[in-house]
Design a protein around this motif. Structure first.
Motif, PDB file in Angstrom:
ATOM      1  N   TYR A   1       0.828  -1.214   0.000  1.00 23.97           N
ATOM      2  CA  TYR A   1       0.000   0.000   0.000  1.00 23.97           C
ATOM      3  C   TYR A   1       0.860   1.261   0.000  1.00 23.97           C
ATOM      4  O   TYR A   1       0.485   2.272  -0.599  1.00 23.97           O
ATOM      5  CB  TYR A   1      -0.976   0.005   1.180  1.00 23.97           C
ATOM      6  CG  TYR A   1      -2.244  -0.735   0.869  1.00 23.97           C
ATOM      7  CD1 TYR A   1      -3.264  -0.113   0.156  1.00 23.97           C
ATOM      8  CD2 TYR A   1      -2.430  -2.056   1.264  1.00 23.97           C
ATOM      9  CE1 TYR A   1      -4.432  -0.784  -0.148  1.00 23.97           C
ATOM     10  CE2 TYR A   1      -3.590  -2.735   0.957  1.00 23.97           C
ATOM     11  CZ  TYR A   1      -4.584  -2.094   0.252  1.00 23.97           C
ATOM     12  OH  TYR A   1      -5.730  -2.763  -0.059  1.00 23.97           O
TER      13      TYR A   1
ATOM     14  N   TYR B   1      -4.976   0.803  -9.643  1.00 23.72           N
ATOM     15  CA  TYR B   1      -5.609  -0.255  -8.863  1.00 23.72           C
ATOM     16  C   TYR B   1      -6.024  -1.430  -9.748  1.00 23.72           C
ATOM     17  O   TYR B   1      -5.848  -2.594  -9.372  1.00 23.72           O
ATOM     18  CB  TYR B   1      -6.812   0.294  -8.099  1.00 23.72           C
ATOM     19  CG  TYR B   1      -7.398  -0.713  -7.147  1.00 23.72           C
ATOM     20  CD1 TYR B   1      -6.726  -1.047  -5.980  1.00 23.72           C
ATOM     21  CD2 TYR B   1      -8.596  -1.345  -7.430  1.00 23.72           C
ATOM     22  CE1 TYR B   1      -7.235  -1.985  -5.105  1.00 23.72           C
ATOM     23  CE2 TYR B   1      -9.123  -2.293  -6.560  1.00 23.72           C
ATOM     24  CZ  TYR B   1      -8.437  -2.603  -5.401  1.00 23.72           C
ATOM     25  OH  TYR B   1      -8.950  -3.538  -4.546  1.00 23.72           O
TER      26      TYR B   1
ATOM     27  N   GLU C   1      -4.530  -5.160  -9.312  1.00 26.11           N
ATOM     28  CA  GLU C   1      -5.380  -6.313  -9.041  1.00 26.11           C
ATOM     29  C   GLU C   1      -5.199  -7.430 -10.073  1.00 26.11           C
ATOM     30  O   GLU C   1      -5.052  -8.589  -9.713  1.00 26.11           O
ATOM     31  CB  GLU C   1      -6.851  -5.902  -8.970  1.00 26.11           C
ATOM     32  CG  GLU C   1      -7.189  -5.173  -7.697  1.00 26.11           C
ATOM     33  CD  GLU C   1      -6.887  -5.991  -6.450  1.00 26.11           C
ATOM     34  OE1 GLU C   1      -7.194  -7.199  -6.415  1.00 26.11           O
ATOM     35  OE2 GLU C   1      -6.326  -5.405  -5.514  1.00 26.11           O
TER      36      GLU C   1
END
Length: 110
Positions: free
Chosen positions: A45, A61, A65
């Motif tokens: 993060y 993001y 992913e």
């Protein structure tokens, strides 16, 4: 901009490493495994926060992913000797195609 992509890669690798280590929690050393997993996800993060300074959050993001999911799947297949059903391979392929299309549709001139 290149530095942001490097930070995104570090975020992905950190997350994949942290999640992949969870398979070893079955061996009775849960505290070490979970502690290491939380540390690696925290690092992931942190690097993600550095990458989104130049890469849009949605794109970063989405790439995080799908690349992370793909790498974790490959690790599961080749290291932990799991197997996937045909529909799972199709789902992974569709996710990769979808993320690619979203990234191609993003305005990169901003």
């Amino acid at each position: 901009m290149l530095k942001a992509w490097f930070f995104l890669i570090l975020a992905i690798v950190s997350e994949v490493f942290g999640v992949s280590i969870m398979n070893y929690s079955k061996e009775g050393n849960e505290i070490f495994v979970y502690g290491f997993m939380f540390l690696m996800i925290g690092i992931a993060y942190y690097f993600m926060s550095l990458s989104i300074r130049k890469i849009s959050v949605g794109i970063a993001y989405a790439i995080w992913e799908i690349v992370g999911l793909s790498l974790i799947t490959l690790i599961a297949l080749f290291i932990f000797d799991t197997s996937l059903k045909t529909q799972e391979y199709i789902g992974l392929a569709l996710a990769v195609i979808g993320i690619t299309l979203v990234n191609l549709g993003e305005d990169h001139n901003v």
